[in-house]
Each structure stands twice: as C-alpha cells, then as structure tokens.
Design an enzyme around this catalytic site. Structure first.
Site, mmCIF file in Angstrom:
data_model
loop_
_atom_site.group_PDB
_atom_site.id
_atom_site.type_symbol
_atom_site.label_atom_id
_atom_site.label_comp_id
_atom_site.label_asym_id
_atom_site.label_seq_id
_atom_site.Cartn_x
_atom_site.Cartn_y
_atom_site.Cartn_z
ATOM 1 N N PHE A 141 2.399 -3.001 -14.797
ATOM 2 C CA PHE A 141 2.675 -1.576 -14.902
ATOM 3 C C PHE A 141 3.795 -1.255 -13.934
ATOM 4 C CE2 PHE A 141 2.429 2.883 -13.849
ATOM 5 C CZ PHE A 141 2.388 3.447 -15.112
ATOM 6 N N ASP A 226 7.726 -5.461 -7.068
ATOM 7 C CA ASP A 226 7.396 -4.048 -7.230
ATOM 8 C C ASP A 226 6.243 -3.736 -6.288
ATOM 9 O OD1 ASP A 226 6.366 -1.586 -7.976
ATOM 10 O OD2 ASP A 226 6.540 -1.948 -10.127
ATOM 11 N N LYS A 255 6.183 5.933 -4.227
ATOM 12 C CA LYS A 255 4.900 6.552 -3.889
ATOM 13 C C LYS A 255 4.787 6.908 -2.405
ATOM 14 C CE LYS A 255 2.292 4.884 -7.866
ATOM 15 N NZ LYS A 255 2.289 6.166 -8.592
#
Length: 401
Positions: A141, A226, A255
């Site tokens: 994801f 990531d 984030k």
C-alpha cells in the site's frame, strides 16, 4: 425538521462515500485522547495511521505552527523562504542523506520516488527510453493515485481505475528469490515497505531487508523504502530499516513528518539520485511551504532526543507481550508487528474486524479494521503505560465475550 447537532455532525449526505468511518464524531483531542461532540473521551489507539506519532496537540508542534502562522505560510517555490534550507538540511542529516525533495502527501512522495527512480535509470544507469521497470511487493500500500493502484494487489483499491501505467513487476513480499528472478537490466528500483501497514502490519522474515539491500546494490538498482507509516519512531527506531541496519538509497516519508498538524511528505536521498532533477521537471506549489517546514523541523528535533523511539520500543514490547496472551486464549489467531504497531487477526468465531472495532468504540477505545478480520493498533508514542493497559483491558473484555 432541522438536524440535531449530533445528526448534523455526520456528513454522510454531502460527502462522497470513499470511507467507512466508525460512528463517532470527534470535536477535540489532546495527547492520546479524543473527545466526541457529546463530551465522551476516547482512547486513540490508531493515531491517524501513524500521522499522530507525537499525539494530538503536542505543545512544541502547536507552538511551531502558531509562530509560523504569524509570519508567512506560503511563498510557493517561486521564491525562497527562510525555513526551507534549514528543513532540508536537518531532515537530510536525520536520514544520513544529502538531499530532500519535499511534497505534501504520502502518495505524492511515492509518485516522486517513482519519477526519480525512472529519471535516474535513464540519465545515470543508462536504461533505454521508456523501458525502466520497478519491482514492488504483493500486499503493498503506497497510496491511491492511478499509477500506484495500478501495481496494487488489493482489488478494492485497484478496480475500475484503469487503464494503468506499465513498468511494474509484482513479487511476493518477503521472497528474495522471487525478487531476484524479477530483476532485469531494465530494473531501476525496488520499492518496498519495510513493514507492510495496510496489509495488516506484516513484518518480513529476518534478513529480508538486508538481502534486498545486497541484491539491489549488486545489480545497480535503487532500494526505495516507503517509511510513510513505519518511520519516524513508530517501530522503536527512527526507521524500520534500522532494525536490520539497512540504509536504502531513498527514503519516502510522510504522515508523522507533519506531526498531525499539516500534511508534509518528502523523498530523501543522495545528491547522485535526487540530483537528476532539473527546474521545471517536477514540483508542488505547497511542497516545502513555510508552515510545513516549521512543523517538520520541530518533528525532527523531537526525534533527535531519542525519547520517542525508546518509548515505542519499551511500550511496544509490553504491547506485544499482552497481545500474545490474547492469542493464547483463542480469540486472536495471529499478532504481528514491531514497536507500538500491531496487526491483530481476530478469530472468525469472535467476529469481524469491523465488529470488534465497533465493540471497542462502545468501550471508548478507537481502533480500525483492515482486510475484514484484522484490526490495527498504532497508539500515539506519547501514550502512558496506564492508558495503554486500560485500552488492552477493554480489548480483553470484548474478546472474552
């Protein structure tokens, strides 16, 4: 009849239904606790999917934002501003790298990494035009842009958004032999999450990241990590890669970099990699804006203390011990994770992940399900041990039912 305040707080009639949130409306928050519109306090055990690693309303982050709000919030990249250079220097130093390319959202950062890897492949590695390929992992994801969902194996995210961009090869996560078999002379990068978040907090086999690092180095391929969810203290170290002493060629961050205050993301790498970009080839009006830089600089300063990494390691060890006892009771099939991050697979006899999340909501604990049977736990790193234990006790009570 006019809506009641409670009804009007739910935007269902006017919002596109691209999310299925739990039936709670938050009005304020502090630390690890959120208060709904009816005044009830809830323990946040999700932390905005790791965007709130430092909790809600961290005083240093709020002060940094307020101070910058009174000065300047946006210049665009048409002009320099006085926070940009310091932000890039401090973040590069935290990562042990040389250059930073700032964006806003995680998906933008992943797109930036893809474009950078391809450009590096053509300009440095010498791959023939339009032949660059990137190897990714099943269960990944990395965001929801059309490029990214094109190499997703999650049909919920992928279906009905094609046609998709070519150039990606999908291999099983954790399988070094499959990764090696997929690599060709046209491979420019391997893009991986060091721990797969949306898949259910899946930790790869020991030595996998080390093996990927060795393999990519030997084949002149970029290793792109990531760390949007796994990085910046969540797993007990600054980066999840640090657990195997692996330094990739490129970090993709987001984030928690914005402290839960503003969206901030970045690609961080060497001058040899990010130096392939030239003016006008890639950009973002809001990327690296003064407000974002001010908040992210304070995030970097918080991480330099090591306090949050240590809290995640110590409380995470406690979290996983307690979750292991739940698994021994039969209500939980499997627990995965590292630090203050866990994926908990619920036994079908005890309900779906959504049902358990709703039952925990009734007990004022906020978690969220993924892939039907799994709930994810990612409390803010500022959570106290007493509050963590209270949340786990509510989970124990729900699963005992």
């Amino acid at each position: 009849m006019p809506d009641t305040p409670r009804d009007s707080a739910f935007p269902a009639r006017h919002s596109a239904q691209n999310y299925h949130p739990l039936p709670v409306v938050i009005a304020s928050a502090d630390g690890a606790w959120m208060t709904d519109v009816e005044g009830r306090r809830h323990l946040d055990m999700l932390a905005g999917y790791s965007a709130l690693n430092f909790g809600h309303g961290h005083p240093r982050l709020v002060k940094a934002a307020k101070d910058q709000l009174e000065r300047v919030t946006l210049t665009s990249r048409a002009f320099h501003h006085d926070r940009f250079g310091e932000f890039c220097a401090q973040l590069a130093d935290l990562c042990g790298m040389e250059m930073v390319l700032p964006m806003n959202t995680g998906a933008e950062a992943v797109e930036t990494a893809v474009k950078t890897a391809r450009k590096w492949g053509y300009r440095v590695k010498g791959v023939a035009p339009d032949r660059a390929r990137i190897v990714v992992a099943a269960g990944n994801f990395h965001g929801r842009t059309t490029t990214i969902v094109g190499f997703s194996t999650d049909e919920t995210a992928r279906a009905d958004h094609g046609p998709y961009a070519p150039g990606f090869d999908i291999v099983p996560y954790g399988d070094l032999a499959a990764l090696e078999a997929a690599m060709t002379d046209d491979t420019v990068a391997v893009l991986l999450e060091p721990i797969q978040g949306e898949a259910g907090v899946v930790v790869p086999p020991p030595g996998y990241l080390t093996g990927v690092r060795e393999l990519t180095r030997s084949r002149d391929v970029l290793f792109v990590c990531d760390e949007i969810q796994s990085g910046l203290g969540r797993t007990g170290k600054t980066f999840a890669c640090d657990h195997e002493d692996v330094v990739p060629d490129m970090y993709v961050l987001g984030k928690a970099l914005g402290g839960g205050v503003v969206p901030v993301s970045a690609v961080v790498s060497s001058a040899a990699v990010l130096g392939v970009h030239r003016p006008g080839e890639h950009g973002s009006t809001f990327g690296g804006n003064p407000l974002a830089c001010a908040v992210a600089l304070e995030v970097v300063a918080l991480l330099r203390t090591g306090e949050y990494q240590q809290r995640a390691a110590e409380l995470g060890a406690h979290l996983h011990r307690e979750l292991a006892s739940l698994a021994a009771g039969g209500a939980v099939q499997q627990v995965r994770g590292r630090g203050l991050w866990a994926g908990v697979d619920i036994a079908p006899s005890h309900g779906t992940g959504r049902e358990i999340s709703e039952q925990l909501l009734e007990r004022r604990v906020l978690v969220k399900d993924t892939h039907a049977s799994t709930i994810r736990l990612a409390p803010p790193l500022v959570i106290s041990k007493d509050d963590l234990d209270w949340g786990l006790e509510q989970m124990r009570s729900v699963l005992a039912g």
